[in-house]
Write an enzyme that holds these catalytic residues in place. Structure first.
Site, PDB file in Angstrom:
ATOM      1  N   GLY A  11      25.577  17.453  65.480  1.00 46.69           N
ATOM      2  CA  GLY A  11      26.539  18.010  64.524  1.00 46.69           C
ATOM      3  C   GLY A  11      26.008  19.086  63.599  1.00 46.69           C
ATOM      4  N   ASN A  13      26.285  22.310  64.116  1.00 42.37           N
ATOM      5  CA  ASN A  13      27.354  23.323  63.996  1.00 42.37           C
ATOM      6  C   ASN A  13      28.487  22.813  63.110  1.00 42.37           C
ATOM      7  OD1 ASN A  13      26.875  25.891  65.606  1.00 42.37           O
ATOM      8  ND2 ASN A  13      26.194  24.314  67.039  1.00 42.37           N
ATOM      9  N   MET A  89      30.733  17.052  74.412  1.00 42.51           N
ATOM     10  CA  MET A  89      30.184  17.004  75.767  1.00 42.51           C
ATOM     11  C   MET A  89      31.148  16.400  76.794  1.00 42.51           C
ATOM     12  SD  MET A  89      27.350  18.473  75.261  1.00 42.51           S
ATOM     13  CE  MET A  89      26.337  18.153  76.699  1.00 42.51           C
ATOM     14  N   LEU A  92      37.135  19.328  79.742  1.00 45.92           N
ATOM     15  CA  LEU A  92      38.544  19.210  79.361  1.00 45.92           C
ATOM     16  C   LEU A  92      39.452  19.598  80.527  1.00 45.92           C
ATOM     17  CD1 LEU A  92      38.042  20.828  75.878  1.00 45.92           C
ATOM     18  CD2 LEU A  92      38.651  18.425  76.296  1.00 45.92           C
ATOM     19  N   HIS A 108      28.653  28.042  72.673  1.00 47.24           N
ATOM     20  CA  HIS A 108      27.817  27.751  73.848  1.00 47.24           C
ATOM     21  C   HIS A 108      26.464  28.439  73.677  1.00 47.24           C
ATOM     22  CE1 HIS A 108      26.831  26.772  77.951  1.00 47.24           C
ATOM     23  NE2 HIS A 108      26.386  28.008  78.079  1.00 47.24           N
TER      24      HIS A 108
HETATM   25  C1  GRF Z   1      24.696  23.509  70.469  1.00 47.81           C
HETATM   26  O1  GRF Z   1      23.579  24.152  71.014  1.00 47.81           O
HETATM   27  C2  GRF Z   1      25.975  24.060  71.036  1.00 47.81           C
HETATM   28  O2  GRF Z   1      25.909  25.415  71.334  1.00 47.81           O
HETATM   29  C3  GRF Z   1      26.116  23.273  72.310  1.00 47.81           C
HETATM   30  O3  GRF Z   1      25.669  21.976  71.992  1.00 47.81           O
HETATM   31  C4  GRF Z   1      24.760  22.049  70.903  1.00 47.81           C
HETATM   32  C5  GRF Z   1      25.322  21.179  69.822  1.00 47.81           C
HETATM   33  O4  GRF Z   1      24.471  21.086  68.718  1.00 47.81           O
HETATM   34  N1  GRF Z   1      27.469  23.326  72.800  1.00 47.81           N
HETATM   35  P1  GRF Z   1      25.006  20.438  67.370  1.00 47.81           P
HETATM   36  O5  GRF Z   1      25.551  19.063  67.721  1.00 47.81           O
HETATM   37  O6  GRF Z   1      26.060  21.347  66.804  1.00 47.81           O
HETATM   38  O7  GRF Z   1      23.804  20.350  66.477  1.00 47.81           O
END
Ligand code: GRF
Length: 216
Positions: A11, A13, A89, A92, A108
């Site tokens: 999490g 992001n 993950m 969809l 991504h």
């Molecule tokens: C990130 O590298 C994002 O780009 C990918 O999965 C990872 C998630 O990281 N889709 P976080 O859970 O946001 O730390």
């Protein structure tokens, strides 16, 4: 604009969006955080920020569609206008992506269309790429496709391994995810013939080089 953030893990992001939304000038708020995994560390971040959060465990559903129907119900009930996939993950189905067409974005960790899927940093290093990066794009029926909103690049250094590269790319992810959400919430993003145009924003703002200082 009300955001629904979907997570499966760490999490970071999500945290970048939480921090951005704490700024009164930011034109969005997080209405709901959903994790498909009860043990996702990101849920703690949501709780700490006193956000509305819940687990919808995909394992409790008989198929993808019924899981996604539950996601859509929860998002709709919270008044979500933009779905932000942030390390979510699950693949969809078209039913979900069509329901949220133009209203769901993903981050991504590669320069799409190169390296969709998993293990992007290992694959970029192995391929001898000189640059890696991250992409924020609208979600479409095909995984890691859909109109690109913003990308960030970072060089691949001679002594990089997947972890060191991932760390550098991740910092850029946090920057561009927030930037993309701001533009959408401000109504600056238009999708025309499958590609994005960004109104009133200088070209340089739609790519991001973490090694340079650039203000937007
Ligand atoms: C990130 O590298 C994002 O780009 C990918 O999965 C990872 C998630 O990281 N889709 P976080 O859970 O946001 O730390």
């Amino acid at each position: 604009m009300k955001l629904g953030v979907l997570i499966s893990g760490r999490g970071s992001n999500l945290q970048a969006l939480i921090d951005a939304c704490a700024n009164p000038d930011f034109p969005a708020e997080i209405a709901l955080v959903i994790s498909n995994r009860p043990d996702a560390a990101g849920l703690e971040r949501a709780i700490k920020a006193r956000l509305n959060s819940q687990t919808i465990d995909h394992k409790a559903f008989k198929d993808r569609e019924s899981f996604e129907d539950e996601l859509t119900n929860a998002l709709q009930n919270a008044g979500v206008e933009l779905v932000c996939l942030a390390g979510f993950m699950r693949v969809l189905t078209p039913k979900f992506t069509e329901r949220w067409a133009g209203k769901a974005i993903n981050i991504h960790p590669s320069l799409l269309p190169s390296f969709p899927g998993l293990h992007t940093h290992e694959r970029a290093i192995e391929a001898g790429c000189r640059f890696a990066g991250a992409t924020v794009h609208f979600v479409s029926a095909e995984m890691d496709e859909g109109p690109i909103i913003i990308q960030a690049t970072t060089p691949i250094l001679a002594n990089d391994d997947a972890n060191s590269l991932a760390d550098r790319v991740l910092q850029a992810e946090h920057e561009i995810y927030v930037r993309a959400v701001r533009w959408i919430a401000e109504g600056k993003i238009l999708i025309k013939n499958g590609s994005v145009s960004i109104e009133g924003i200088e070209d340089e703002a739609s790519y991001y080089l973490p090694t340079t200082k650039r203000s937007v």
